[in-house]
Scaffold this active site. Structure first.
Site: not given
Length: 353
Positions: A168, A95, A193, A43
């Site tokens: 975005d 969104y 997407k 991480r």
């Protein structure tokens, strides 16, 4: 790893960027299901799989990419850099998941949210004068409004307090526009997407040109625990390799459908920005829109988008999208035969007209 070359097209760079180089190297970066790399947790510094995906998308967007567990995790990391009480300007049509997240942060007292009409450049410029963060989405989800990114970014640069400009770019993809080249500070994607393209993963990504911003995004990813999975990163990179051909084919079909829908007697308005694989159109009311969705046989009645399959949904029926026109149907165009898609949509429209 092989990098992009400015002489090569985006279609070529999508294939080669982030690929291992040198004799004896694998053709593709292997999945690295490792929680530890040496003495550090994965991480902290990522894995080779993350790095390959980040290199490829960063090459297409013109910056350095940082992958996250989801699109909303990406938004959280961007907000993490803002002071408590920061004023965040968002498009009124955008969104619903992002707006819901920002509303939650406002209710908790962490930020103040201001909404503007996405296509009103003057409203953006007025709001920028007192903003810390300008969150643009162009085209918007679901109504396909377009914002003048370059104008907003240029105005923000002239302000003494220099608000951060985030775009975005999920609908346009880096093939439709590169917001960093238009003056934006950060570009975000729901890689779930079009980038992934097969409706089989959850992933988000942010891209920035300033090394300090990139470092801050990586640090936020670690603090928030928003690390992407190894398999998801592998699948997103595999999807990115075919994005140029998928996006071009779907966009060509979308343009054909938009033209035919504009001539259909059951359609009162078509919303198509002139490029891309997303469009929306309006029928008379919510009842007829729902009937169209039920009548579809090939197009999937589903909420997600950007996959190889075409999907349609009445967005006003979804939580958080009550502002959307009641009869608006959002269509994500996939890779089916264009004539089969039109036959299905036309039959559904004629059944309720």
């Amino acid at each position: 790893m092989a990098g992009g070359n400015e002489r090569w097209s985006a279609r070529t760079r999508a294939i080669v960027a982030g690929r291992p180089s040198g004799q004896g190297q694998p053709m593709n970066v292997p999945i690295a299901p490792a929680s530890m790399l040496g003495l550090e947790y994965a991480r902290e510094d990522g894995t080779p799989t993350w790095a390959a995906f980040e290199a490829a998308l960063g090459d297409l967007e013109g910056g350095d990419a940082v992958a996250f567990a989801s699109g909303i995790a990406t938004a959280s990391a961007v907000l993490d850099a803002q002071r408590v009480g920061a004023r965040v300007v968002v498009p009124r049509d955008s969104y619903a998941g992002t707006r819901s997240h920002f509303a939650h942060e406002q209710d908790a007292g962490r930020i103040e949210v201001v909404s503007v009409e996405p296509g009103d450049t003057g409203a953006w410029l007025d709001a920028a004068a007192r903003a810390d963060l300008l969150w643009l989405e162009s085209p918007t989800n679901p109504s396909l409004h377009v914002t003048d990114i370059a104008a907003v970014a240029a105005a923000a640069r002239e302000l003494e307090h220099r608000p951060t400009v985030v775009v975005d770019n999920t609908f346009a993809t880096p093939l439709g526009q590169q917001p960093l080249s238009l003056g934006a500070d950060v570009v975000v994607h729901s890689a779930t997407k079009f980038i992934g393209g097969h409706s089989d993963l959850l992933l988000g990504v942010a891209v920035a040109g300033d090394p300090e911003r990139v470092t801050a995004l990586r640090q936020a990813r670690t603090r928030l625990g928003a690390t992407p999975g190894a398999l998801e990163a592998f699948l997103a990179l595999r999807g990115l390799r075919t994005l140029p051909v998928r996006f071009a084919e779907a966009s060509a079909t979308a343009a054909r459908l938009a033209q035919r829908l504009a001539e259909h007697p059951a359609v009162s308005r078509v919303r198509y920005p002139g490029q891309g694989a997303m469009l929306a159109f309006d029928v008379a009311d919510a009842e007829r829109a729902d009937e169209v969705c039920r009548a579809l046989q090939l197009v999937q009645h589903a909420t997600s988008l950007g996959g190889v399959e075409s999907t349609m949904e009445r967005r006003a029926a979804r939580p958080g999208d009550a502002h959307v026109a009641a009869g608006l149907l959002r269509l994500s165009v996939g890779l089916e035969d264009p004539e089969d898609l039109w036959a299905d949509i036309n039959r559904a429209l004629c059944s309720v007209n």
